[in-house]
Write an enzyme that holds these catalytic residues in place. Structure first.
Site, PDB file in Angstrom:
ATOM      1  N   ARG A 277     -18.948  65.490  62.483  1.00 23.50           N
ATOM      2  CA  ARG A 277     -19.016  66.931  62.236  1.00 23.50           C
ATOM      3  C   ARG A 277     -19.736  67.222  60.920  1.00 23.50           C
ATOM      4  NH1 ARG A 277     -18.720  71.762  64.828  1.00 23.50           N
ATOM      5  NH2 ARG A 277     -17.170  73.207  64.007  1.00 23.50           N
TER       6      ARG A 277
ATOM      7  N   ASP B  24     -18.398  78.455  61.888  1.00 20.70           N
ATOM      8  CA  ASP B  24     -17.142  77.985  62.497  1.00 20.70           C
ATOM      9  C   ASP B  24     -15.991  77.961  61.487  1.00 20.70           C
ATOM     10  OD1 ASP B  24     -17.769  77.787  65.143  1.00 20.70           O
ATOM     11  OD2 ASP B  24     -18.186  75.651  65.128  1.00 20.70           O
TER      12      ASP B  24
ATOM     13  N   THR C 191     -24.030  74.420  72.421  1.00 23.38           N
ATOM     14  CA  THR C 191     -23.617  73.060  72.160  1.00 23.38           C
ATOM     15  C   THR C 191     -24.070  72.307  73.403  1.00 23.38           C
ATOM     16  OG1 THR C 191     -21.790  73.959  70.885  1.00 23.38           O
ATOM     17  CG2 THR C 191     -21.463  71.742  71.735  1.00 23.38           C
TER      18      THR C 191
ATOM     19  N   THR D 109     -23.563  69.681  68.660  1.00 18.34           N
ATOM     20  CA  THR D 109     -23.862  71.103  68.519  1.00 18.34           C
ATOM     21  C   THR D 109     -24.696  71.398  67.287  1.00 18.34           C
ATOM     22  OG1 THR D 109     -22.819  73.287  68.433  1.00 18.34           O
ATOM     23  CG2 THR D 109     -21.764  71.563  67.158  1.00 18.34           C
TER      24      THR D 109
ATOM     25  N   ASN E 155     -24.352  74.803  66.886  1.00 15.77           N
ATOM     26  CA  ASN E 155     -23.567  76.043  66.974  1.00 15.77           C
ATOM     27  C   ASN E 155     -24.290  77.107  67.782  1.00 15.77           C
ATOM     28  OD1 ASN E 155     -21.234  77.464  66.784  1.00 15.77           O
ATOM     29  ND2 ASN E 155     -21.605  78.270  64.752  1.00 15.77           N
TER      30      ASN E 155
ATOM     31  N   GLY F 126     -19.869  75.891  74.563  1.00 10.95           N
ATOM     32  CA  GLY F 126     -19.278  77.225  74.771  1.00 10.95           C
ATOM     33  C   GLY F 126     -18.359  77.707  73.663  1.00 10.95           C
ATOM     34  N   GLY F 127     -18.455  77.121  72.447  1.00  7.39           N
ATOM     35  CA  GLY F 127     -17.609  77.615  71.356  1.00  7.39           C
ATOM     36  C   GLY F 127     -16.140  77.506  71.745  1.00  7.39           C
TER      37      GLY F 127
ATOM     38  N   SER G 209     -13.598  72.911  64.793  1.00  5.76           N
ATOM     39  CA  SER G 209     -14.429  72.931  66.005  1.00  5.76           C
ATOM     40  C   SER G 209     -13.551  73.154  67.225  1.00  5.76           C
ATOM     41  CB  SER G 209     -15.158  71.593  66.137  1.00  5.76           C
ATOM     42  OG  SER G 209     -15.804  71.498  67.389  1.00  5.76           O
ATOM     43  N   SER G 210     -14.197  73.484  68.339  1.00 10.72           N
ATOM     44  CA  SER G 210     -13.489  73.552  69.625  1.00 10.72           C
ATOM     45  C   SER G 210     -13.999  72.492  70.593  1.00 10.72           C
ATOM     46  CB  SER G 210     -13.691  74.939  70.254  1.00 10.72           C
ATOM     47  OG  SER G 210     -13.162  75.938  69.420  1.00 10.72           O
TER      48      SER G 210
HETATM   49  N1  GLY Z   1     -19.864  75.055  67.165  1.00 12.00           N
HETATM   50  C1  GLY Z   1     -18.939  75.067  68.227  1.00 12.00           C
HETATM   51  C2  GLY Z   1     -17.771  74.208  67.964  1.00 12.00           C
HETATM   52  O1  GLY Z   1     -17.837  73.299  67.175  1.00 12.00           O
HETATM   53  O2  GLY Z   1     -16.735  74.431  68.539  1.00 12.00           O
END
Ligand code: GLY
Length: 571
Positions: A110, A419, A377, A395, A397, A470-471, A448-449
């Site tokens: 990340r 984020d 992503t 990603t 983002n 998809g965030g 993050s998701s």
């Molecule tokens: N940028 C989307 C995530 O990390 O969830």
């Protein structure tokens, strides 16, 4: 989705091998995606990603004797060339790895906040957290690939970069999807000269069938090929990135780049109705939030039928509770304590479930708007002939990240700073209202998701590899695939094609997929019943782009989401 995007999607679909499946109950009869998922079958090994060419490059690595990690590295760098809206060198991600015969590993690459970042840096102008130089976290992708290969790769590093270098130098053929995607973001890209030069040749998006060469990107890939992480985090590429920051008011320094480190984390283990799942722990909220949702839903025995108001109500209430916990309690474990064990405990889920009224919605205060960006992503899955398996999500983002291409180095930067909780009490571009645990601090990773997930069957064999962009919708998309397969007995193709529903507590509404050219997949009578139960209803563009692999009686099946334009390749 805009009209030309929709037409482009259908063009791709018509050229694809499609799975003929019967429509499922609970889905509106005019939902057009059923039977449209792209299916690839193979006996021994498989790669599936957002671009068929990247998957073929991964497959070829496997045919040359590479393992799943080798194929993942080659696929990753190929995506950075042929899928520029999300494939990247300037972003970050997470990799779940199951090493045969059964070891699990989780790699966190990340992005991190630069050393000069402050908790209030976006308060005066929130838009700077998603477009322009200030939006970028320190990239982790190159370090992630180098580390994965150092520990588990088999083939020479250089050979894994070569296909991506060739694609960047000689160019790749622009398909409908990529041409439309660039056109949709052309206003943003045109604001930054190096982005305009690279992605808008002759001042316009590259037309379908044209060849897009990216010579600056090829040079950067060659530097990474020759010097691994040092080729990116030091030397002329790092100098170019820092110069770009200085030109545009960004804050990433050479010291930030040199300090970047990946982290091996303990994979998060979850169970659901006899299956064992491994997913990403914090700093991704993906695994923990998925676990809360699955644990709540597991207590409903049997589940109401797919698409029924009773099921959608229970799911919405489970999602609502899981996101409230996520937003209040999860952040970078190097900075805040994450109560992972409590949140993923089945007794905690039983308590959450006990607070759900099956006859009415529990309202969440405060509505927020959603700045509805597309899925930006990208996820890919790999399994090799020895049973090693990779589930990787990466990603930048937003689509095309912060829209800034590093001049002379040819790669886009991320806008991952968005984020974080950028403005206290405010929503980020995913509509997520995060807590103080996810406040900005120098060197901190943003929540993050991303939910790259590996599912094992009762014999502890790899059963499914799954993930999505998809965030914040990533988590519920992965949930839907699992539940559609396990609870509703769908094929993987139907599970992926089925309409998706989303709820994240704020805004306090169930969100269904629908667009101008796309009817909603949920019948009107179902919507009316959910409103009667007290739910707000919103519609949003298509959710996610699943790239999944499932075990079959004869080998492996890859399925690409009919919402986008990926493809599998196996042998
Ligand atoms: N940028 C989307 C995530 O990390 O969830």
């Amino acid at each position: 989705m805009r009209r030309h995007a929709w037409l482009a999607l259908w063009g791709t679909l018509l050229a694809a091998k499609v799975a003929a499946q019967a429509p499922a109950q609970g889905i509106a009869p005019d939902w057009p995606l059923l039977g449209r998922a792209k299916v690839t079958e193979a006996g021994k090994a498989m790669v599936v990603s957002a671009h068929p060419v990247a998957s073929e490059i991964g497959r070829d690595v496997l045919l040359r004797g590479g393992n799943a990690i080798d194929a993942a590295v080659a696929t990753f760098f190929a995506l950075a060339v042929v899928h520029p809206e999300a494939g990247n060198l300037g972003g970050g991600g997470f990799m779940m790895y199951r090493r045969a015969p059964g070891y699990l590993h989780a790699l966190d690459f990340r992005e991190v906040a630069p050393g000069a970042a402050t908790p209030t840096m976006y308060v005066a102008d929130p838009a700077t957290s998603h477009t322009g130089h200030l939006a970028s976290g320190v990239p982790g992708s190159v370090a992630g690939m180098v580390e994965a290969h150092r520990r588990f790769g088999r083939l020479p590093w250089r050979s894994l970069l070569q296909p991506a270098i060739r694609l960047a130098r000689e160019g790749f053929v622009i398909d409908d999807f990529r041409s439309t995607s660039i056109r949709n973001d052309s206003t943003r890209l045109s604001k930054f000269p190096a982005s305009a030069a690279q992605f808008l040749p002759n001042g316009a998006p590259p037309p379908v069938g044209s060849t897009l060469a990216q010579p600056d990107l090829a040079r950067t890939l060659e530097a990474i090929r020759d010097r691994r992480a040092a080729g990116f985090y030091r030397g002329w590429v790092a100098d170019s990135l820092v110069a770009e920051m200085e030109r545009g008011g960004g804050i990433i320094t050479r010291a930030d780049l040199r300090a970047y480190r990946t982290v091996w984390r303990m994979p998060l283990r979850l169970t659901y109705r006899g299956y064992t799942l491994y997913s990403m722990p914090p700093v991704s909220s993906g695994g923990v939030t998925l676990g809360m949702i699955l644990n709540v839903m597991e207590g409903y025995k049997p589940l109401p039928p797919f698409g029924s108001p009773a099921l959608l109500h229970r799911e919405a209430e489970a999602f609502r509770r899981a996101y409230i916990e996520r937003n209040a309690k999860l952040g970078d474990p190097a900075f805040v304590k994450n109560p992972v064990t409590t949140l993923t405990n089945k007794r905690f889920a039983a308590w959450l479930r006990s607070t759900i009224d099956t006859a009415r919605a529990t309202l969440t205060p405060d509505a927020v708007k959603i700045l509805s960006e597309g899925p930006s992503t990208t996820h890919f899955s790999v399994v090799d002939a020895a049973g090693n398996a990779v589930s990787l999500t990466t990603t930048i983002n937003s689509l095309y990240g912060n829209a800034v291409t590093v001049r002379g180095a040819g790669f886009l930067l991320n806008d991952e700073m968005d984020d974080f909780m950028t403005v206290p009490g405010g929503a980020n571009q995913w509509g997520s209202v995060d807590g103080q645990v996810n406040a900005i601090a120098p060197g901190k990773r943003m929540l993050s998701s991303m939910t790259p997930t590996i599912v094992l069957d009762a014999r502890r064999r790899v059963h499914l590899l799954v993930g999505s962009p998809g965030g914040t919708t990533i988590i519920t998309t992965v949930y839907h695939i699992l539940s559609n397969l396990i609870d509703h007995g769908m094929t993987l193709a139907d599970a992926i094609a089925a309409p998706r529903m989303f709820h994240q507590a704020r805004p306090d509404s169930i969100q269904f997929e629908r667009d101008k050219e796309l009817p909603a997949g949920v019948p009107e009578a179902t919507v009316a019943e959910l409103q009667r139960l007290g739910h707000g209803i919103r519609y949003r563009p298509l959710i996610g782009d699943v790239a999944a692999i499932i075990r079959t009686a004869t080998g492996w099946q890859a399925v690409s989401d009919p919402r986008r334009s990926g493809g599998g390749a196996g042998h």
